[in-house]
Design a protein around this motif. Sequence first.
Motif, mmCIF file in Angstrom:
data_model
loop_
_atom_site.group_PDB
_atom_site.id
_atom_site.type_symbol
_atom_site.label_atom_id
_atom_site.label_comp_id
_atom_site.label_asym_id
_atom_site.label_seq_id
_atom_site.Cartn_x
_atom_site.Cartn_y
_atom_site.Cartn_z
ATOM 1 N N GLU A 90 -22.916 19.459 78.072
ATOM 2 C CA GLU A 90 -23.220 20.443 78.705
ATOM 3 C C GLU A 90 -23.891 19.675 80.167
ATOM 4 O O GLU A 90 -24.173 20.491 81.218
ATOM 5 N N GLN A 91 -23.879 18.357 80.023
ATOM 6 C CA GLN A 91 -24.532 17.433 81.294
ATOM 7 C C GLN A 91 -23.554 17.778 82.499
ATOM 8 O O GLN A 91 -22.104 17.583 82.401
ATOM 9 N N PRO A 92 -24.005 17.713 83.607
ATOM 10 C CA PRO A 92 -23.303 17.544 84.802
ATOM 11 C C PRO A 92 -22.409 16.234 85.029
ATOM 12 O O PRO A 92 -22.993 15.343 84.442
ATOM 13 N N ILE A 93 -21.252 16.294 85.434
ATOM 14 C CA ILE A 93 -20.413 15.303 85.531
ATOM 15 C C ILE A 93 -20.716 14.729 86.964
ATOM 16 O O ILE A 93 -20.340 15.474 88.064
ATOM 17 N N PRO A 94 -20.895 13.457 86.838
ATOM 18 C CA PRO A 94 -21.096 12.500 88.257
ATOM 19 C C PRO A 94 -19.592 12.806 89.039
ATOM 20 O O PRO A 94 -18.601 12.847 88.465
ATOM 21 N N GLU A 95 -19.748 12.740 90.315
ATOM 22 C CA GLU A 95 -18.677 12.920 91.247
ATOM 23 C C GLU A 95 -17.656 11.627 91.030
ATOM 24 O O GLU A 95 -18.263 10.345 90.994
ATOM 25 N N SER A 149 -16.031 10.833 88.190
ATOM 26 C CA SER A 149 -16.058 10.539 87.135
ATOM 27 C C SER A 149 -15.377 11.641 85.942
ATOM 28 O O SER A 149 -15.112 12.716 86.691
ATOM 29 N N GLU A 150 -14.922 11.281 84.888
ATOM 30 C CA GLU A 150 -14.286 12.119 84.064
ATOM 31 C C GLU A 150 -15.274 12.571 82.874
ATOM 32 O O GLU A 150 -15.820 11.935 82.505
ATOM 33 N N ALA A 151 -15.006 13.997 82.500
ATOM 34 C CA ALA A 151 -15.766 14.511 81.540
ATOM 35 C C ALA A 151 -15.481 13.817 80.156
ATOM 36 O O ALA A 151 -14.410 13.483 79.985
ATOM 37 N N PRO A 152 -16.423 13.227 79.294
ATOM 38 C CA PRO A 152 -16.157 12.858 78.055
ATOM 39 C C PRO A 152 -15.248 13.754 77.139
ATOM 40 O O PRO A 152 -15.765 15.076 77.070
ATOM 41 N N THR A 153 -14.702 13.250 76.308
ATOM 42 C CA THR A 153 -13.925 14.263 75.336
ATOM 43 C C THR A 153 -14.797 14.788 74.114
ATOM 44 O O THR A 153 -16.003 13.841 73.926
ATOM 45 N N GLU A 154 -14.608 15.746 73.417
ATOM 46 C CA GLU A 154 -15.462 15.932 72.381
ATOM 47 C C GLU A 154 -15.621 14.730 71.141
ATOM 48 O O GLU A 154 -16.682 14.459 70.637
ATOM 49 N N LEU A 155 -14.353 14.331 71.273
ATOM 50 C CA LEU A 155 -14.492 13.166 70.188
ATOM 51 C C LEU A 155 -14.976 12.068 70.589
ATOM 52 O O LEU A 155 -15.867 11.349 69.921
ATOM 53 N N GLU A 156 -15.108 11.685 71.907
ATOM 54 C CA GLU A 156 -16.058 10.701 72.410
ATOM 55 C C GLU A 156 -17.343 11.060 72.406
ATOM 56 O O GLU A 156 -18.375 10.134 72.054
ATOM 57 N N ILE A 157 -18.186 12.202 72.381
ATOM 58 C CA ILE A 157 -19.232 12.794 72.543
ATOM 59 C C ILE A 157 -19.783 12.695 70.862
ATOM 60 O O ILE A 157 -20.863 12.301 70.649
ATOM 61 N N MET A 158 -18.730 13.138 69.926
ATOM 62 C CA MET A 158 -18.944 12.811 68.536
ATOM 63 C C MET A 158 -19.425 11.224 68.066
ATOM 64 O O MET A 158 -20.320 11.222 67.302
ATOM 65 N N GLN A 159 -18.614 10.605 68.732
ATOM 66 C CA GLN A 159 -18.796 9.072 68.207
ATOM 67 C C GLN A 159 -19.952 8.724 68.821
ATOM 68 O O GLN A 159 -20.805 7.576 68.239
ATOM 69 N N GLU A 160 -20.474 9.145 70.146
ATOM 70 C CA GLU A 160 -21.714 8.715 70.519
ATOM 71 C C GLU A 160 -22.837 9.021 69.921
ATOM 72 O O GLU A 160 -24.037 8.380 69.654
ATOM 73 N N VAL A 161 -22.915 10.458 69.498
ATOM 74 C CA VAL A 161 -23.792 10.883 68.542
ATOM 75 C C VAL A 161 -23.977 10.451 67.157
ATOM 76 O O VAL A 161 -25.073 9.955 66.614
#
Length: 377
Positions: free
Chosen positions: A268-273, A275-287
Motif C-alpha cells: 500500500e505504500q505510494p510509488i515514487p514517480e 518507479s514501478e510497483a513491486p510485484t507480490e512475489l518481490e514483496i513476499m521475498q522481501e518480508v
Amino acid sequence: MFQKKSHDLVLGCNATTDMIHYKLGVTISFTNYIPAISASYSDSHSLKRKGRGPTRGKGTDDIVSAAGKISLEISKKLGRAIGNQQARLASECGYVVRSFAPLCYKRWIDIPYEEKNKLYDRVLAKFKLDLTVEHVHKCVNDTLARRYRDYRCRLKEKYFNGKTLDDAMKNCPTDIKQVDWDWLCQYWSTPEFQALSTRNLASHNCIKYNHCGGSKSFVACLQGKRSITKDNAQGEIKLYYETHYSQKKGWVNDEARIKYEKMLQIKEQPIPEGSEAPTELEIMQEVLGKSRGYIRGLGHGPKPASSHSAHLTSVDTESIALREQIQKQEQELLDMRAKISHFEALMHQFVSNQVGMSPQQAEPATMFSMPPPTDNI
C-alpha cells in the motif's frame, strides 16, 4: 422351529419387548436366538476403526481405462503440474515409489538411471508427458524424489525408531522384502546417517511456524487464484493469508500475522514517480527472506533466480554467440577451400593444354606451385 412361549426380545444392550404375532395369534420370542452385544465389545470396536490406507492408484486407473492417458500441463515457470488433474501426478508417483522403487540406495540421486527409467515408464503409462522437455522431466523426477524420501521417512518413524537394530530388523513391513529392510535398518544405524539426521533435525527446529493450508500444493492454490483474477502477477500475498490463517483457529502464530501485515503495508505504500510497483512475489521475498533452493511461502515448485544463475545465463549467451561466429567462419573457410579446389582444377587443365599433355599425364598444379615457363609458351 421357534418355541411358542412368550419372552422379551433383547437387542444389543437394551432390553426391549418386541412381540411378533402370527396371523394365528401365536406370540414368539428371539431371545434365545439373538445374543446380546456387550458394551465393552462395542467400545473396543469403535476404537479400532480402519484407516483410509495407502493410495493404490485405483482412481487414476479408472480414468485411464475410460478415457485413455491423462493430459497434464507442466508449468515451466512454476515447476509443477497445473490444472484439475495435477494432484493425480503426485498421488501416482507415490504409488509407483511404494510399489516399485528400489530401497537399497542412500538417496534418490544414487539410484541408477536404468532403474529410474522403469519408474518413469510407469508414470508415462498413465499420463501424457514428454520427458524429453527439460522442465517436464525435472518436475516428474523431483516429484518421485520427494515421494521416495517421504516414504522412507514414514517407514523409519513407524518401524525403526525406538528399537534396537535386531528388533527393528525383525519388524519388517509386510510389503517390503526382508533383504531390503535389513539394508535400510543397517544404513539408518550408520554414523553417517546419524550425523545427517541430527543436522536435518536442527534445521527443522529452526522453522518458526507451519502452514495450515492442507494437502493441496501451494502452486495449485496460486494457479487457481490467478485463473480467477486473470492476473499472473498477483496472488502470493493472498495465498500466504489463506495458508497461514484459519477461520476457526485464527493465525498459526503471531509472527505469521505480523509478516502478513508487513506485506500489506509495503503493497500500500505510494510509488515514487518514475518507479514501478513491486510485484507480490518481490514483496513476499522481501518480508520472508530468500533461500537458495526455493521461494519461501510457495512450497515446492518455483525456484528463485539467483545472481549465480543470471551470471551463468550471461555466460551461456556469450558462449552461444561465440559458437555461432566460429561456425560461420568455418563455413566461410570451407567455401574458400572449395573455390580454391575449383581454381586449381582449371589451372591444371590450362597447363595440360599448353604443353600438349593429357590431364592424367600432367603434373598437378596448384596456385601455390605454378609450373616453370617453357619455350612453347
